[in-house]
Design an enzyme around this catalytic site. Structure first.
Site, mmCIF file in Angstrom:
data_model
loop_
_atom_site.group_PDB
_atom_site.id
_atom_site.type_symbol
_atom_site.label_atom_id
_atom_site.label_comp_id
_atom_site.label_asym_id
_atom_site.label_seq_id
_atom_site.Cartn_x
_atom_site.Cartn_y
_atom_site.Cartn_z
ATOM 1 N N LYS A 60 9.049 7.997 16.160
ATOM 2 C CA LYS A 60 7.867 7.382 15.545
ATOM 3 C C LYS A 60 7.754 6.210 16.434
ATOM 4 O O LYS A 60 6.755 5.611 16.731
ATOM 5 C CB LYS A 60 8.322 6.915 14.234
ATOM 6 C CG LYS A 60 7.165 6.425 13.487
ATOM 7 C CD LYS A 60 5.990 6.973 13.148
ATOM 8 C CE LYS A 60 4.822 6.412 12.636
ATOM 9 N NZ LYS A 60 4.860 5.724 11.382
ATOM 10 N N ALA A 111 0.771 -1.110 -0.149
ATOM 11 C CA ALA A 111 -0.053 -0.117 0.119
ATOM 12 C C ALA A 111 0.857 1.286 0.127
ATOM 13 O O ALA A 111 0.441 2.256 -0.696
ATOM 14 C CB ALA A 111 -0.883 0.052 1.152
ATOM 15 N N ASN A 122 9.524 0.526 8.270
ATOM 16 C CA ASN A 122 9.241 0.743 9.744
ATOM 17 C C ASN A 122 10.288 0.739 10.468
ATOM 18 O O ASN A 122 11.502 -0.329 10.178
ATOM 19 C CB ASN A 122 8.037 -0.098 10.119
ATOM 20 C CG ASN A 122 6.843 0.686 9.928
ATOM 21 O OD1 ASN A 122 6.558 1.694 10.114
ATOM 22 N ND2 ASN A 122 5.776 -0.383 9.590
#
Lengths: 304, 304
Positions: free
Chosen positions: A184, A10, A102
């Site tokens: 994050k 995505a 990530n």
């Protein structure tokens, strides 16, 4: 600019589509969506307006793409054992590589193979998921913060930020990428793991006082570990936690990506989001006790 | 001896049946099993030999039983808001009350109502569950360690231990009930909670190195908190943890009671096994960080 997107889930499909729509030459390494995109192009649905790219350059192998200016990495980190092999054919000329993956450790992995001076990292704040093959749903946000692995604010990072901004993706170049990554993690570590483990969404975690307290305590552990890494400017625990909690309170019923991965039976990105941060925390004498327990319990689910 | 059993789940039914078989006059407060036991008596299946009690005194209300010598409490602690009301009608004469319930706080609750000098506590090491109404399955073990709430080795405790031993239930009177309770928590806190939370049994937890490490770390937290309570003799962490882990390694695929409660949708005994021990640990400056996270996550499941 000639850009290759490696890891067209995505995130890769969305940013690649935005960059192509703005006039860049974008090449996508595809797997699941190969046939659909070659036949019908790529559709993006978005609250900012849907759009369709009729002509999309899709490949099954990065060696067919050849040298590019920029490699954009969106690969899930549990596939990192293939990262270098996938990126190598694209790095023959002056290309630099920007990983939007990530967690920690991705830039270092790329730097080992291609040299730190060719590696940038970015943190993407994006809500998106894949629809039918050939369709990606952008649900909101999309902002990127990017910077050099070796630190400092380079002209190259500013240029990449401009590239994204020109394509309609809010983007900021930051001098301390490491700080941005730890910031994050302050959100990702509690919410991704606790939601995946319990099957409860972020709102349910915050509505229950005991788990809300644990979220705050885990954020404190992550900030202490981040600050122990020697950031240019430490993260202020109290104000940053308050900001993260407030932001999450607006995300009514939100299910973090790791929760969805668990619910849908996919592997979790445990090493990048937990394993490597825990090791870095231990190295600097700032152990994250609650995070260690969470990591162990998430790994138990994976082992089954 | 005239004995009343309050809380006739698997534990209460099993010990009550053993005591009645040995010639004691046992009165059971019944709920689910009332009709079946009044009509057909009580059956115990056991590796030590099955037996059947044709005549069993069952009641719907403890006020029908009248004064007794001993009240045996087997109530699940999540029903403790009814404990005093259920036990009161039985305590009119010289009765003492022995609670075999899980965790901490049960003796203190009884002591507030009836005086500490009338209260004993016991730790039951029993594998049993209920079958069809009127039947209880004893799967193994059954040993009890009991002692006075106010500490010390009393003649009364020795007599109660003899009562159980004469009935075929191995029983030991201990001078430091509080130490015995904390020792039991060293096993109960990690295994009950982690198994309930993850749906994995004790063997799966120990086979995965990361969760095995967390079990050991949690045991260390519980021992430190227990020792901070001023036990007559502190628990030696290293040897006690090794003993607990070794014992658990023989319990192949064992599902602790809290895991079964969660799987079957029953409430969990969170206050007695987690909430009160956590508060006692905090009071004595020995906070149990991992246990706090576990407690919060277990409570989240309960809230739903």
């Amino acid at each position: 600019m000639k850009i290759a997107v490696v890891g067209a889930g995505a995130l890769g499909l969305y940013y690649g589509a935005m960059l192509q729509r703005a006039g860049n030459e974008v090449h996508f390494l595809l797997r699941r969506d190969y046939d659909a995109i070659r036949q019908n192009g790529l559709t993006v649905t978005s609250p900012n307006g849907d759009f369709h790219l009729a002509e999309v350059k899709g490949y099954r192998d990065t060696s067919e793409i050849g040298p590019v200016d920029l490699v954009l990495v969106g690969l899930k980190t549990f596939a990192n054992h293939r990262l270098i092999e996938l990126v190598s054919p694209l790095m023959t000329c002056d290309a630099c590589v920007l990983t939007l993956q990530n967690g920690l450790g991705n830039e270092e992995l790329l730097a080992e193979a291609f040299g730190a001076e060719r590696v940038l990292g970015g943190i993407a704040f994006l809500c998106s998921n894949r629809g039918e093959p050939g369709t990606v749903h952008h649900m909101g946000q999309g902002r990127i913060r990017l910077g050099e692995l070796s630190g400092g604010l380079s002209q190259r990072a500013e240029n990449l930020a401009a590239l994204f901004n020109d394509a309609g993706v809010p983007c900021e170049a930051v001098a301390d990428l490491r700080r941005a990554r730890w910031e994050k993690l302050v959100w990702n570590i509690p919410f991704n793991g606790l939601c995946a483990l319990t099957g409860k969404n972020v709102t349910e975690l915050l509505d229950h006082p005991a788990t809300r307290g644990e979220v705050v305590a885990i954020m404190g552990e992550v900030i202490a570990a981040g600050n122990a890494q020697g950031l240019t400017c430490p993260i202020d625990a109290e104000s940053f936690i308050e900001k993260m909690i407030s932001a999450t309170e607006t995300m009514d019923g939100y299910q973090p990506s790791m929760m969805i991965d668990r619910l849908e039976g996919r592997p979790l990105e445990l090493e990048a989001i937990y394993g490597i941060p825990l090791a870095r925390a231990d190295e600097r004498g700032a152990p994250m006790v609650r995070v260690g327990l969470l990591h162990a319990l998430l790994g138990l689910g994976e082992a089954s």
